[in-house]
Design a protein around this motif. Structure first.
Motif, PDB file in Angstrom:
ATOM      1  N   LYS A  32       0.612  -0.985   0.196  1.00 27.83           N
ATOM      2  CA  LYS A  32       0.610  -0.396   0.139  1.00 27.83           C
ATOM      3  C   LYS A  32       1.330   1.389  -0.063  1.00 27.83           C
ATOM      4  O   LYS A  32       0.583   2.264  -0.332  1.00 27.83           O
ATOM      5  CB  LYS A  32      -1.194   0.008   0.987  1.00 27.83           C
ATOM      6  CG  LYS A  32      -1.925  -0.714   1.286  1.00 27.83           C
ATOM      7  CD  LYS A  32      -3.032  -0.924   2.267  1.00 27.83           C
ATOM      8  CE  LYS A  32      -3.941  -1.503   2.295  1.00 27.83           C
ATOM      9  NZ  LYS A  32      -5.153  -1.770   2.691  1.00 27.83           N
ATOM     10  N   ASN A  33       2.048   1.200   0.664  1.00 29.56           N
ATOM     11  CA  ASN A  33       2.403   2.379   0.654  1.00 29.56           C
ATOM     12  C   ASN A  33       3.677   2.812  -0.287  1.00 29.56           C
ATOM     13  O   ASN A  33       3.708   3.791  -0.349  1.00 29.56           O
ATOM     14  CB  ASN A  33       3.488   2.496   2.225  1.00 29.56           C
ATOM     15  CG  ASN A  33       3.382   2.427   3.429  1.00 29.56           C
ATOM     16  OD1 ASN A  33       2.221   2.719   3.839  1.00 29.56           O
ATOM     17  ND2 ASN A  33       3.583   2.156   4.533  1.00 29.56           N
ATOM     18  N   ARG A  34       4.559   1.708  -0.994  1.00 27.58           N
ATOM     19  CA  ARG A  34       4.847   1.124  -2.470  1.00 27.58           C
ATOM     20  C   ARG A  34       3.662   1.940  -3.583  1.00 27.58           C
ATOM     21  O   ARG A  34       4.351   2.829  -4.051  1.00 27.58           O
ATOM     22  CB  ARG A  34       5.253   0.442  -2.543  1.00 27.58           C
ATOM     23  CG  ARG A  34       5.664  -0.527  -4.094  1.00 27.58           C
ATOM     24  CD  ARG A  34       7.027   0.893  -4.756  1.00 27.58           C
ATOM     25  NE  ARG A  34       7.970   0.795  -3.479  1.00 27.58           N
ATOM     26  CZ  ARG A  34       9.038   0.366  -3.560  1.00 27.58           C
ATOM     27  NH1 ARG A  34       9.411  -0.212  -5.132  1.00 27.58           N
ATOM     28  NH2 ARG A  34      10.471   0.246  -2.770  1.00 27.58           N
ATOM     29  N   MET A  35       2.566   1.518  -3.186  1.00 18.78           N
ATOM     30  CA  MET A  35       1.603   2.047  -4.632  1.00 18.78           C
ATOM     31  C   MET A  35       1.250   3.791  -4.367  1.00 18.78           C
ATOM     32  O   MET A  35       0.916   4.357  -5.296  1.00 18.78           O
ATOM     33  CB  MET A  35       0.118   1.322  -4.306  1.00 18.78           C
ATOM     34  CG  MET A  35       0.150   0.071  -4.974  1.00 18.78           C
ATOM     35  SD  MET A  35       1.324  -0.387  -6.400  1.00 18.78           S
ATOM     36  CE  MET A  35      -0.549  -0.259  -7.657  1.00 18.78           C
ATOM     37  N   ALA A  36       1.004   4.291  -2.901  1.00 20.62           N
ATOM     38  CA  ALA A  36       0.747   6.104  -2.291  1.00 20.62           C
ATOM     39  C   ALA A  36       1.769   6.424  -3.296  1.00 20.62           C
ATOM     40  O   ALA A  36       1.456   7.478  -3.407  1.00 20.62           O
ATOM     41  CB  ALA A  36       0.587   5.502  -1.211  1.00 20.62           C
ATOM     42  N   LEU A  37       3.807   5.851  -2.826  1.00 16.40           N
ATOM     43  CA  LEU A  37       4.633   7.039  -3.096  1.00 16.40           C
ATOM     44  C   LEU A  37       4.096   6.785  -5.493  1.00 16.40           C
ATOM     45  O   LEU A  37       4.306   7.447  -5.470  1.00 16.40           O
ATOM     46  CB  LEU A  37       6.222   6.170  -3.390  1.00 16.40           C
ATOM     47  CG  LEU A  37       5.732   6.201  -1.386  1.00 16.40           C
ATOM     48  CD1 LEU A  37       7.257   5.014  -1.107  1.00 16.40           C
ATOM     49  CD2 LEU A  37       6.174   7.367  -1.563  1.00 16.40           C
ATOM     50  N   LYS A  86     -11.379   4.045 -16.615  1.00 15.94           N
ATOM     51  CA  LYS A  86     -12.466   3.787 -15.512  1.00 15.94           C
ATOM     52  C   LYS A  86     -11.380   5.574 -14.606  1.00 15.94           C
ATOM     53  O   LYS A  86     -11.949   6.401 -13.900  1.00 15.94           O
ATOM     54  CB  LYS A  86     -12.037   3.219 -14.951  1.00 15.94           C
ATOM     55  CG  LYS A  86     -12.362   1.780 -15.046  1.00 15.94           C
ATOM     56  CD  LYS A  86     -12.654   0.304 -13.865  1.00 15.94           C
ATOM     57  CE  LYS A  86     -13.220  -0.642 -14.801  1.00 15.94           C
ATOM     58  NZ  LYS A  86     -12.562  -1.638 -14.029  1.00 15.94           N
ATOM     59  N   ALA A  87      -9.397   5.511 -15.198  1.00 15.67           N
ATOM     60  CA  ALA A  87      -9.071   6.707 -14.281  1.00 15.67           C
ATOM     61  C   ALA A  87      -9.809   8.391 -15.384  1.00 15.67           C
ATOM     62  O   ALA A  87     -10.531   8.801 -14.599  1.00 15.67           O
ATOM     63  CB  ALA A  87      -7.612   6.632 -15.041  1.00 15.67           C
ATOM     64  N   ILE A  88      -9.833   8.122 -16.234  1.00 12.40           N
ATOM     65  CA  ILE A  88     -10.534   9.061 -17.239  1.00 12.40           C
ATOM     66  C   ILE A  88     -12.277   9.746 -16.401  1.00 12.40           C
ATOM     67  O   ILE A  88     -12.460  10.745 -15.655  1.00 12.40           O
ATOM     68  CB  ILE A  88     -10.698   9.107 -18.916  1.00 12.40           C
ATOM     69  CG1 ILE A  88      -9.450   9.318 -19.591  1.00 12.40           C
ATOM     70  CG2 ILE A  88     -11.671  10.662 -19.322  1.00 12.40           C
ATOM     71  CD1 ILE A  88      -9.438   8.473 -21.001  1.00 12.40           C
ATOM     72  N   GLN A  89     -12.875   8.684 -17.007  1.00  7.74           N
ATOM     73  CA  GLN A  89     -14.157   8.551 -15.797  1.00  7.74           C
ATOM     74  C   GLN A  89     -14.001   9.199 -14.214  1.00  7.74           C
ATOM     75  O   GLN A  89     -14.951   9.737 -14.114  1.00  7.74           O
ATOM     76  CB  GLN A  89     -15.401   7.400 -15.925  1.00  7.74           C
ATOM     77  CG  GLN A  89     -15.607   7.329 -17.347  1.00  7.74           C
ATOM     78  CD  GLN A  89     -15.946   5.407 -17.766  1.00  7.74           C
ATOM     79  OE1 GLN A  89     -16.151   4.829 -16.197  1.00  7.74           O
ATOM     80  NE2 GLN A  89     -16.163   5.664 -18.835  1.00  7.74           N
ATOM     81  N   SER A  90     -13.973   8.918 -13.537  1.00 10.29           N
ATOM     82  CA  SER A  90     -13.234   9.255 -12.212  1.00 10.29           C
ATOM     83  C   SER A  90     -12.876  10.171 -11.653  1.00 10.29           C
ATOM     84  O   SER A  90     -12.531  10.970 -10.968  1.00 10.29           O
ATOM     85  CB  SER A  90     -12.990   7.503 -11.440  1.00 10.29           C
ATOM     86  OG  SER A  90     -11.188   7.606 -11.833  1.00 10.29           O
ATOM     87  N   GLY A  91     -11.209  10.284 -12.695  1.00 10.51           N
ATOM     88  CA  GLY A  91     -10.578  11.075 -12.213  1.00 10.51           C
ATOM     89  C   GLY A  91      -9.445  10.905 -11.783  1.00 10.51           C
ATOM     90  O   GLY A  91      -8.183  12.007 -10.580  1.00 10.51           O
ATOM     91  N   GLU A  92      -9.122   9.776 -10.872  1.00  9.33           N
ATOM     92  CA  GLU A  92      -8.829   9.552 -10.042  1.00  9.33           C
ATOM     93  C   GLU A  92      -7.283   8.228 -10.577  1.00  9.33           C
ATOM     94  O   GLU A  92      -8.390   7.845 -11.925  1.00  9.33           O
ATOM     95  CB  GLU A  92      -9.765   8.379  -8.816  1.00  9.33           C
ATOM     96  CG  GLU A  92     -10.313   9.470  -8.357  1.00  9.33           C
ATOM     97  CD  GLU A  92     -11.507   8.581  -6.768  1.00  9.33           C
ATOM     98  OE1 GLU A  92     -11.295   7.439  -6.314  1.00  9.33           O
ATOM     99  OE2 GLU A  92     -11.742   9.240  -6.604  1.00  9.33           O
ATOM    100  N   THR A  93      -6.709   8.137  -9.239  1.00  5.93           N
ATOM    101  CA  THR A  93      -5.713   6.520 -10.246  1.00  5.93           C
ATOM    102  C   THR A  93      -6.430   5.096 -10.166  1.00  5.93           C
ATOM    103  O   THR A  93      -6.853   5.533  -9.545  1.00  5.93           O
ATOM    104  CB  THR A  93      -4.232   6.815  -8.736  1.00  5.93           C
ATOM    105  OG1 THR A  93      -3.774   8.067  -8.858  1.00  5.93           O
ATOM    106  CG2 THR A  93      -3.121   5.714  -9.410  1.00  5.93           C
ATOM    107  N   LYS A  94      -5.989   4.616 -11.491  1.00  3.41           N
ATOM    108  CA  LYS A  94      -6.542   3.336 -11.449  1.00  3.41           C
ATOM    109  C   LYS A  94      -5.550   2.141 -11.632  1.00  3.41           C
ATOM    110  O   LYS A  94      -4.487   2.485 -12.986  1.00  3.41           O
ATOM    111  CB  LYS A  94      -8.126   3.150 -12.885  1.00  3.41           C
ATOM    112  CG  LYS A  94      -8.955   3.604 -12.140  1.00  3.41           C
ATOM    113  CD  LYS A  94      -9.347   3.678 -10.670  1.00  3.41           C
ATOM    114  CE  LYS A  94     -10.728   4.145 -10.210  1.00  3.41           C
ATOM    115  NZ  LYS A  94     -11.234   3.617  -8.704  1.00  3.41           N
TER     116      LYS A  94
END
Length: 181
Positions: free
Chosen positions: A31-36, A148-156
């Motif tokens: 989780k920490n690596r993915m957050a980085l 999914k990233a485009i539609q949500s505006g979030e990281t996917k």
């Protein structure tokens, strides 16, 4: 026989607890690596939002300053893909050719409703050059994650994929992380 069973039960419970602790440690490390990784992506979005036109050299400097090869072992590359409408495909290819890549083409060939041409990918080494110009929207797993990233505006994250950087031997499964600009 009772004391033997009690001793066995005690050690089994202790091993189970130890396994749970180790599993939680691994999950937290991931989780920490993915957050980085996500923070680096957000920094790249900031770079694009703060600039009228991020150049290839600026992109390379941005990635170099993060020391991805040193700090993030296993990360194959850090890239930017440009959305290209079919009516702009030829103009897009000509622009990249003028940047010093005379053989540049969006790959794979063929007519599609939308292209997503990888134009920046660092480090720009032999392996990553294999992905230069690739249309990630042409492949289902990548397209689903990008959508999914485009539609949500979030990281996917994408599902499991074979990276274009892989050759025919010792192929490792990979995944991609997307954040729209």
């Amino acid at each position: 026989a009772y004391s033997l069973w009690f001793t066995y039960q005690y050690y089994e419970e202790k091993e189970q607890l130890n396994l749970e602790v180790k599993s939680n440690e691994i999950i937290n490390l991931l989780k920490n690596r993915m957050a980085l990784y996500e923070q680096i992506l957000k920094g790249a979005v900031g770079l694009f939002n703060a600039s009228n036109n991020v150049s290839r050299k600026e992109w390379a400097t941005f990635v170099k300053e993060h020391k991805l090869n040193e700090k993030f072992k296993g990360m194959q590359g850090f890239g930017y893909s440009e959305v290209v409408l079919p009516k702009n495909k030829q103009e897009h290819e000509e622009r990249i050719k003028k940047e010093g890549f005379p053989n540049f083409k969006i790959r794979p060939s063929g007519q599609r409703e939308l292209y997503t041409s990888i134009i920046y990918l660092e480090p720009f080494d032999k392996r990553n050059k294999r992905a230069f110009g690739y249309d990630m929207f042409s492949e289902k797993v990548r397209r689903n994650a990008m959508t999914k990233a485009i539609q949500s505006g979030e990281t996917k994250l994408s599902g499991k994929i074979k990276l274009l950087q892989e050759y025919t031997q010792d192929i490792q499964p990979g995944f991609l992380m997307y954040l729209p600009v």
